[in-house]
Enzyme design. Structure first.
Site, PDB file in Angstrom:
ATOM      1  N   SER A   7       0.806  -1.228   0.000  1.00 26.22           N
ATOM      2  CA  SER A   7       0.000   0.000   0.000  1.00 26.22           C
ATOM      3  C   SER A   7       0.839   1.279   0.000  1.00 26.22           C
ATOM      4  CB  SER A   7      -0.951   0.014   1.196  1.00 26.22           C
ATOM      5  OG  SER A   7      -0.232   0.111   2.402  1.00 26.22           O
ATOM      6  N   HIS A  45       1.146   4.266   6.748  1.00 28.16           N
ATOM      7  CA  HIS A  45       0.553   5.152   5.739  1.00 28.16           C
ATOM      8  C   HIS A  45       0.988   6.597   5.979  1.00 28.16           C
ATOM      9  CE1 HIS A  45      -2.972   2.358   4.377  1.00 28.16           C
ATOM     10  NE2 HIS A  45      -1.809   1.979   3.905  1.00 28.16           N
ATOM     11  N   ASP A  98      -7.945   6.464   4.547  1.00 27.45           N
ATOM     12  CA  ASP A  98      -8.087   5.315   5.451  1.00 27.45           C
ATOM     13  C   ASP A  98      -9.298   5.367   6.379  1.00 27.45           C
ATOM     14  OD1 ASP A  98      -5.738   4.394   4.384  1.00 27.45           O
ATOM     15  OD2 ASP A  98      -4.497   5.013   6.072  1.00 27.45           O
TER      16      ASP A  98
END
Length: 179
Positions: A55, A95, A123
Site C-alpha cells: 500500500s 501510511h 483510510d
C-alpha cells in the site's frame, strides 16, 4: 547430519549443559533488554516494523524494515509517514498523513487522516468507528528504512515451521557450543 553435535551434547556433564542453557537464556534476555531500551530511547512501543503490504509503494515495498520514533513535542505534519494501530487490531499500518488538524486547547492535541500512497482513497474505512486518528493511535513516525531486510520476518510468519526449525537449530547450537 547432527550426530557429532548430539554426541557432544551427550558427553557434556549436567553442570556444563546447565551453563549452556543459562548462557542461552542470557542471550535472549539481553535481546529483550535492548529492544525495550530502544523503545525507551525512541518513545515508541515498536521502534522497528516490517512493511507487510504494497500500500505504500513506491515509497516502501513489502519486506522493507522501518525505523520509528514517536516525538513527544513534535506534531505530525502532512506528508509524514506514520505507523498506527487501530484499537482491537493487532497489525500496525504504515501510511502517509494527508490531512491534519489541531484542537484549540492544545497544539499537540492533534488528529490526522492517513492514506497509503498506492491506495485510491483515504483510510477512514480502516479506522472503524473513528473519524480521525488521534495521537494515541500512532505508534511512530518513519525515520529510516532498510529495503527487503524484513522478508525474513514475513517468511517466518507465512511458514511457521521455518520459524520453529530456525529457533530449534539456534537453541541446539547454543547448547552444544563450547564458548
Amino acid at each position: 547430519m547432527f550426530s557429532d553435535e548430539l554426541n557432544a551434547l551427550r558427553r557434556m556433564g549436567l553442570r556444563q549443559a546447565l551453563l549452556q542453557a543459562l548462557n542461552f537464556c542470557n542471550v535472549i534476555a539481553s535481546g529483550l533488554m535492548m529492544w525495550k531500551g530502544l523503545g525507551l530511547i525512541t518513545n515508541t512501543e515498536s521502534p522497528i516494523v516490517v512493511v507487510l503490504s504494497g500500500s505504500m509503494e513506491p515509497a516502501f515495498y513489502r519486506g522493507d524494515l522501518l525505523f520509528l520514533t514517536n516525538p513527544v513535542n513534535e506534531p505530525y505534519l502532512v506528508g509524514d509517514i506514520t505507523v498506527y494501530k487501530i484499537p482491537g487490531e493487532e497489525i500496525p499500518i504504515v501510511h502517509r498523513v494527508i490531512e491534519s488538524h489541531y484542537m484549540a486547547d492544545a497544539p499537540l492535541n492533534q488528529e490526522v487522516l492517513t492514506k497509503g500512497d498506492n491506495n485510491p482513497q483515504d483510510d477512514i474505512l480502516l479506522y472503524k468507528n473513528l473519524k480521525w486518528l488521534e495521537r494515541q493511535h500512532i505508534v511512530g513516525k518513519v525515520r529510516g528504512f532498510l529495503p527487503y531486510v524484513g522478508y525474513v520476518t514475513i517468511a517466518m510468519n507465512d511458514f511457521p515451521q521455518l520459524k520453529y526449525a530456525l529457533l530449534g537449530i539456534m537453541g541446539l547450537f547454543a547448547l552444544i557450543s563450547r564458548e
